[in-house]
Design a protein around this motif. Structure first.
Motif, PDB file in Angstrom:
ATOM      1  N   PRO A 255       0.839  -1.214   0.000  1.00  0.00           N
ATOM      2  CA  PRO A 255       0.000   0.000   0.000  1.00  0.00           C
ATOM      3  C   PRO A 255       0.871   1.260   0.000  1.00  0.00           C
ATOM      4  N   TRP A 256       0.455   2.252  -0.771  1.00  0.00           N
ATOM      5  CA  TRP A 256       1.175   3.517  -0.800  1.00  0.00           C
ATOM      6  C   TRP A 256       0.978   4.266   0.514  1.00  0.00           C
ATOM      7  N   PRO A 257       1.982   4.997   0.971  1.00  0.00           N
ATOM      8  CA  PRO A 257       1.824   5.804   2.190  1.00  0.00           C
ATOM      9  C   PRO A 257       0.874   6.977   1.951  1.00  0.00           C
ATOM     10  N   TYR A 258       0.475   7.596   3.058  1.00  0.00           N
ATOM     11  CA  TYR A 258      -0.306   8.831   3.014  1.00  0.00           C
ATOM     12  C   TYR A 258       0.616  10.001   3.349  1.00  0.00           C
ATOM     13  N   ARG A 259       0.457  11.089   2.585  1.00  0.00           N
ATOM     14  CA  ARG A 259       1.151  12.331   2.898  1.00  0.00           C
ATOM     15  C   ARG A 259       0.247  13.135   3.835  1.00  0.00           C
ATOM     16  N   LEU A 260       0.783  13.486   4.993  1.00  0.00           N
ATOM     17  CA  LEU A 260      -0.002  14.179   6.012  1.00  0.00           C
ATOM     18  C   LEU A 260       0.419  15.638   6.086  1.00  0.00           C
ATOM     19  N   GLY A 261      -0.530  16.498   5.888  1.00  0.00           N
ATOM     20  CA  GLY A 261      -0.320  17.930   6.025  1.00  0.00           C
ATOM     21  C   GLY A 261      -1.599  18.531   6.536  1.00  0.00           C
ATOM     22  N   PRO A 262      -2.260  19.363   5.737  1.00  0.00           N
ATOM     23  CA  PRO A 262      -3.604  19.801   6.108  1.00  0.00           C
ATOM     24  C   PRO A 262      -4.598  18.639   6.109  1.00  0.00           C
ATOM     25  N   GLY A 263      -4.344  17.637   5.253  1.00  0.00           N
ATOM     26  CA  GLY A 263      -5.195  16.450   5.171  1.00  0.00           C
ATOM     27  C   GLY A 263      -4.342  15.212   4.997  1.00  0.00           C
ATOM     28  N   ALA A 264      -4.960  14.152   4.481  1.00  0.00           N
ATOM     29  CA  ALA A 264      -4.255  12.888   4.250  1.00  0.00           C
ATOM     30  C   ALA A 264      -4.532  12.450   2.818  1.00  0.00           C
ATOM     31  N   VAL A 265      -3.494  12.423   1.982  1.00  0.00           N
ATOM     32  CA  VAL A 265      -3.639  12.028   0.580  1.00  0.00           C
ATOM     33  C   VAL A 265      -2.583  10.978   0.269  1.00  0.00           C
ATOM     34  N   PRO A 266      -2.893  10.000  -0.606  1.00  0.00           N
ATOM     35  CA  PRO A 266      -1.891   8.993  -0.972  1.00  0.00           C
ATOM     36  C   PRO A 266      -0.662   9.640  -1.605  1.00  0.00           C
ATOM     37  N   LEU A 267       0.483   9.075  -1.323  1.00  0.00           N
ATOM     38  CA  LEU A 267       1.727   9.609  -1.871  1.00  0.00           C
ATOM     39  C   LEU A 267       1.773   9.464  -3.385  1.00  0.00           C
ATOM     40  N   SER A 268       1.171   8.402  -3.907  1.00  0.00           N
ATOM     41  CA  SER A 268       1.176   8.158  -5.350  1.00  0.00           C
ATOM     42  C   SER A 268      -0.021   7.286  -5.706  1.00  0.00           C
ATOM     43  N   ALA A 269      -0.417   7.363  -6.985  1.00  0.00           N
ATOM     44  CA  ALA A 269      -1.485   6.506  -7.501  1.00  0.00           C
ATOM     45  C   ALA A 269      -0.965   5.536  -8.551  1.00  0.00           C
ATOM     46  N   VAL A 270       0.361   5.458  -8.712  1.00  0.00           N
ATOM     47  CA  VAL A 270       0.961   4.567  -9.701  1.00  0.00           C
ATOM     48  C   VAL A 270       0.793   3.117  -9.263  1.00  0.00           C
ATOM     49  N   GLU A 271       0.475   2.238 -10.224  1.00  0.00           N
ATOM     50  CA  GLU A 271       0.306   0.819  -9.913  1.00  0.00           C
ATOM     51  C   GLU A 271       1.643   0.220  -9.473  1.00  0.00           C
ATOM     52  N   PRO A 272       1.688  -0.448  -8.314  1.00  0.00           N
ATOM     53  CA  PRO A 272       2.954  -1.019  -7.850  1.00  0.00           C
ATOM     54  C   PRO A 272       3.398  -2.202  -8.700  1.00  0.00           C
ATOM     55  N   LEU A 273       4.663  -2.558  -8.562  1.00  0.00           N
ATOM     56  CA  LEU A 273       5.194  -3.779  -9.150  1.00  0.00           C
ATOM     57  C   LEU A 273       4.642  -4.980  -8.381  1.00  0.00           C
ATOM     58  N   PRO A 274       4.742  -6.189  -8.952  1.00  0.00           N
ATOM     59  CA  PRO A 274       4.301  -7.378  -8.205  1.00  0.00           C
ATOM     60  C   PRO A 274       5.165  -7.584  -6.955  1.00  0.00           C
ATOM     61  N   PRO A 275       4.630  -8.264  -5.940  1.00  0.00           N
ATOM     62  CA  PRO A 275       5.422  -8.540  -4.736  1.00  0.00           C
ATOM     63  C   PRO A 275       6.651  -9.390  -5.048  1.00  0.00           C
ATOM     64  N   LEU A 276       7.651  -9.298  -4.186  1.00  0.00           N
ATOM     65  CA  LEU A 276       8.844 -10.129  -4.336  1.00  0.00           C
ATOM     66  C   LEU A 276       8.466 -11.596  -4.134  1.00  0.00           C
ATOM     67  N   GLY A 277       9.022 -12.456  -4.991  1.00  0.00           N
ATOM     68  CA  GLY A 277       8.737 -13.880  -4.903  1.00  0.00           C
ATOM     69  C   GLY A 277       7.654 -14.325  -5.852  1.00  0.00           C
ATOM     70  N   ALA A 278       6.792 -13.412  -6.259  1.00  0.00           N
ATOM     71  CA  ALA A 278       5.702 -13.781  -7.166  1.00  0.00           C
ATOM     72  C   ALA A 278       6.189 -13.851  -8.615  1.00  0.00           C
ATOM     73  N   PHE A 279       6.957 -12.832  -9.042  1.00  0.00           N
ATOM     74  CA  PHE A 279       7.492 -12.765 -10.397  1.00  0.00           C
ATOM     75  C   PHE A 279       8.897 -12.181 -10.340  1.00  0.00           C
ATOM     76  N   PRO A 280       9.733 -12.456 -11.355  1.00  0.00           N
ATOM     77  CA  PRO A 280      11.065 -11.823 -11.394  1.00  0.00           C
ATOM     78  C   PRO A 280      10.948 -10.311 -11.546  1.00  0.00           C
ATOM     79  N   LEU A 281      11.915  -9.603 -11.023  1.00  0.00           N
ATOM     80  CA  LEU A 281      11.940  -8.151 -11.175  1.00  0.00           C
ATOM     81  C   LEU A 281      12.221  -7.787 -12.627  1.00  0.00           C
ATOM     82  N   PRO A 282      11.660  -6.688 -13.113  1.00  0.00           N
ATOM     83  CA  PRO A 282      11.955  -6.270 -14.489  1.00  0.00           C
ATOM     84  C   PRO A 282      13.403  -5.831 -14.628  1.00  0.00           C
ATOM     85  N   ASP A 283      13.867  -5.813 -15.876  1.00  0.00           N
ATOM     86  CA  ASP A 283      15.260  -5.425 -16.122  1.00  0.00           C
ATOM     87  C   ASP A 283      15.506  -3.969 -15.747  1.00  0.00           C
TER      88      ASP A 283
END
Length: 371
Positions: free
Chosen positions: A228-256
């Motif tokens: 899960p992406w972290p939340y940036r806390l200031g006046p409110g709470a918003v996700p740090l990013s909306a970019v789709e993460p890579l697969p978890p380690l162990g599930a698939f090889p890392l991309p080049d």
């Protein structure tokens, strides 16, 4: 069990436990009392009552001693085992410092396993020549069974964070360490299954990992593998990013190609709230999910204008709200980590004033006085 050694066997013989010695002494004492009762001379009338009273008293003393020893032994062993477990947990998931390189930190954790602080969640923050680097992750499964994978990932991060110039190198080191853990686990499962295909192969294991780097300029860079992406806390709470993460380690090889994501600058007084999915997936008795973002907003409410976010306050408030929502019955491990930027201007030494109730950052000897 005490075993004798055969010729050429260099294994040491285990020492006799103290409890065995105590039981032997107690048995000898009881045997002597019984022999005295059976073989004692016949005295005048009335002495039999005295002899029986003495015998009963001796037996009562012996039984009382035995019961006290039986109770005291397990209690002492349990106390020693808990002390060893606490020391092991502190080494594996050591407490974070209150501050590191101009950042204020606070963390909370919950484990499904009763009496354990360490489960399938992990986090660490270290100051390196490349900036402050943070890892937070979640091993598949929970409780004590996931500690082996946690140790592999944390051990690799604590070395790679200082050695690798880029976050991509750190992530690849973590992936190699986890792959070695999976190979060892596969070998153990095959051996336990007698060479047959195990029921729960290690190929189904994985770990989510989020790597953050906060440079000297307070720019935030990240690599996210299924976390899960972290939340940036200031006046409110918003996700740090909306970019789709890579697969978890162990599930698939890392991309080049692994390019860290630039998430902007963490402004002075702003904070990041990192968490594992156990916080978002927690449910109450009616099956309703925990409102993490709402809990964060409530923890930020009521701050006077200009007062920075308090990491300790946010972590404590969310931790309390989570326990209240679930009634103290969590079904997955939970880790919460809050860090605030106390640096002043870009690359400056000025620090954001600490909120009341938090220790003020120490002023270095070379920092000028503000009197």
């Amino acid at each position: 069990m005490i075993r004798t050694r055969a010729a050429g066997d260099t294994r040491a013989i285990a020492p006799v436990p103290r409890r065995v010695v105590e039981c032997v002494v107690l048995c000898l004492w009881l045997v002597l009392v019984v022999l005295w009762e059976l073989t004692g001379p016949l005295d005048e009338e009335g002495d039999g009552l005295v002899r029986r009273s003495v015998t009963c008293a001796a037996f009562l003393m012996a039984v009382g001693y035995l019961l006290t020893g039986v109770r005291r032994g397990p209690v002492r062993e349990l106390r020693e085992a808990r002390a060893v477990a606490r020391a092991t947990q502190d080494v594996l998931l050591r407490p974070l410092p209150p501050g590191i390189d101009g950042l204020t930190l606070a963390a909370r954790r919950l484990s499904v396993s009763h009496g354990a602080d360490v489960g399938g969640d992990l986090y660490e923050a270290v100051a390196t020549p490349y900036g402050v680097r943070i890892v937070i992750g979640d091993v598949r499964g929970h409780g004590l069974s996931a500690i082996g994978a946690v140790a592999a990932v944390l051990g690799s991060f604590r070395e790679a964070a200082h050695d690798e110039a880029g976050l991509d190198g750190v992530l690849r080191r973590l992936d190699r360490a986890y792959q070695r853990r999976l190979r060892d686990l596969t070998g153990q499962e095959h051996a336990a299954a007698g060479g047959r295909e195990p029921a729960d192969p290690a190929a189904e294991e994985f770990v989510t990992v989020l790597l953050l780097e906060i440079g000297a300029d307070s720019d935030v860079r990240a690599l996210n593998c299924g976390h899960p992406w972290p939340y940036r806390l200031g006046p409110g709470a918003v996700p740090l990013s909306a970019v789709e993460p890579l697969p978890p380690l162990g599930a698939f090889p890392l991309p080049d190609g692994l390019a860290p994501l630039v998430c902007g600058r963490l402004l002075p007084g702003e904070a990041l709230f990192l968490h594992t999915d156990g916080a978002e997936d927690a449910r109450d008795a009616a099956g309703r999910f925990f409102g993490l973002k709402d809990a964060l907003v409530r923890s930020l409410a009521g701050r006077p204008p200009g007062v920075p976010v308090s990491p300790a306050h946010v972590a404590r408030q969310v931790h309390t709200a989570l326990l209240r929502h679930t009634g103290g019955r969590i079904t997955d491990d939970v880790a919460l980590l809050v860090l605030r930027n106390d640096r002043g201007g870009r690359g400056g030494r000025t620090r954001v004033p600490a909120r009341s109730g938090e220790p003020a950052p120490r002023r270095s000897r070379t920092e000028p006085s503000r009197r």
